[in-house]
Design an enzyme around this catalytic site. Structure first.
Site, PDB file in Angstrom:
ATOM      1  N   HIS A   1      37.767  10.902  19.348  1.00 60.47           N
ATOM      2  CA  HIS A   1      36.973  10.077  18.645  1.00 60.47           C
ATOM      3  C   HIS A   1      35.712  10.042  18.867  1.00 60.47           C
ATOM      4  CE1 HIS A   1      35.401   8.420  15.110  1.00 60.47           C
ATOM      5  NE2 HIS A   1      35.052   7.235  15.926  1.00 60.47           N
TER       6      HIS A   1
ATOM      7  N   GLU B   1      37.970   6.273   4.970  1.00 57.92           N
ATOM      8  CA  GLU B   1      37.457   4.833   4.591  1.00 57.92           C
ATOM      9  C   GLU B   1      36.518   4.815   3.542  1.00 57.92           C
ATOM     10  OE1 GLU B   1      34.565   3.115   7.511  1.00 57.92           O
ATOM     11  OE2 GLU B   1      36.156   3.963   8.855  1.00 57.92           O
TER      12      GLU B   1
ATOM     13  N   CYS C   1      38.708   5.059  11.482  1.00 57.16           N
ATOM     14  CA  CYS C   1      38.430   6.586  11.729  1.00 57.16           C
ATOM     15  C   CYS C   1      39.664   7.119  12.083  1.00 57.16           C
ATOM     16  CB  CYS C   1      37.530   6.647  12.772  1.00 57.16           C
ATOM     17  SG  CYS C   1      35.787   5.994  12.381  1.00 57.16           S
TER      18      CYS C   1
END
Length: 351
Positions: free
Chosen positions: A234, A80, A112
């Site tokens: 994550h 990103e 992400c």
């Protein structure tokens, strides 16, 4: 079965501690560290961006396994914070590592989890016979506005996986995804820093998607937490992934090797992939891994992975391991950090 043939990561050596950021903004550093469990974060040098991080990660992957770059048929870079709004990072990487002109290439965006979306696409292309090898990269130089909570976690780093059918060190047994329209985090075109809807960040976004994807994968594979040697999620901070692991029934010994955010911060698209890279640094044949990414907006990709005997044939020290990169540190203060992150504007807008 297709899987990971080789892997490589890159983490900038510059680091800043939350104590230093808190000092500037008059915050309590212990409150910050205990609240998000981050002890330091990586800082990109002025000449480092997603393109350079991606190239370094890809080159490290090629150091571990002698693959002819011309046999890589696809490159997908998830981020990103691509350096160009119009100009792909993927072609920069391809040129730097010497791939052939006949190439599928694109930049991906899904907050992400853009890097793991690339992994899924490359795996599908390998499975279909369209390509022999594919390169999937997740990398970011993430942003946090001065004084914002994100400034304590937003960091830099990335990981590259080359996926194929021959000589895999880790087979990807299965992958699946979940997605929904959840406004937890966003950045509009042209805005330098993202915004976050705090009440959506935890349960409606991260935990809903990560937990659901993990449960769906275990149901599909007919497994339970005890069947996995490692689990990695994550890592927007140090607290969320540990909480998710405990909610699912995993123990600390299963997630500690992949938990990197306390030491390098949140590398966004590189987060889960770099945690998986850290696990591959220490794994042995037969190890079973559950990996689940998360991207705001929101969605998760889950992977069921089994390490093969070929992991022992690979000299993993031919490229820097995550442990080595964690040890290679140069500390900076907030002034240098702000300069490197281009947060200081002087004169008529000259950075």
């Amino acid at each position: 079965m297709s899987g990971i043939v080789t892997y490589g990561s890159y983490i900038p050596r510059y680091r800043i501690k939350p104590d230093e950021i808190a000092r500037v903004w008059g915050e309590n550093p212990d409150h910050i560290k205990n609240g998000i469990y981050i002890l330091s974060k990586s800082v990109p040098a002025p000449d480092e961006d997603v393109a350079t991080i991606s190239v370094e990660a890809a080159r490290n992957a090629l150091k571990r396994k002698k693959i002819d770059p011309k046999e890589i048929g696809a490159i997908y870079v998830g981020s990103e914070s691509h350096p160009y709004a119009v100009k792909p990072t993927a072609t920069i990487v391809g040129s730097a590592i010497g791939v052939d002109f006949s190439l599928f290439a694109a930049d991906y965006e899904f907050a992400c989890k853009a890097g793991t979306a690339g992994m899924q696409n490359v795996k599908a292309m390998v499975d279909s016979g369209m390509i022999k090898y594919g390169l999937a990269i997740g990398a970011d130089t993430s942003q946090g506005a001065p004084g914002d909570a994100l400034e304590y976690s937003a960091s830099a780093g990335g990981t590259a996986f080359i996926i194929g059918k021959d000589d895999t060190i880790a087979e990807i047994n299965s992958t699946l995804s979940v997605a929904s329209d959840t406004p937890d985090f966003w950045r509009r075109e042209g805005q330098p820093y993202p915004s976050h809807g705090e009440r959506f960040t935890g349960e409606p976004a991260y935990f809903r998607h990560v937990i659901t994807a993990a449960k769906m994968m275990m149901e599909r594979m007919e497994t339970q937490p005890k069947d996995y040697d490692y689990v990695v999620f994550h890592q927007p901070n140090g607290k969320f992934p540990t909480r998710a692991a405990k909610m699912l029934g995993f123990e600390e010994k299963q997630y500690k090797d992949g938990l990197l955010t306390p030491y390098i911060g949140n590398t966004y698209s590189g987060s889960m992939m770099t945690g998986l890279s850290s696990i591959l640094d220490v794994s042995k044949p037969g190890d079973h891994i559950l990996a689940v990414s998360f991207g705001s907006g929101a969605g998760s990709d889950a992977f069921d992975i089994t390490v093969t005997d070929r992991i022992e044939e690979m000299d993993r020290n031919r490229a820097p391991t995550i442990k080595k990169m964690l040890e290679n540190v140069k500390w900076v203060d907030y002034a240098i950090y702000a300069k490197y992150k281009k947060k200081i504007i002087v004169g008529d807008g000259i950075e």
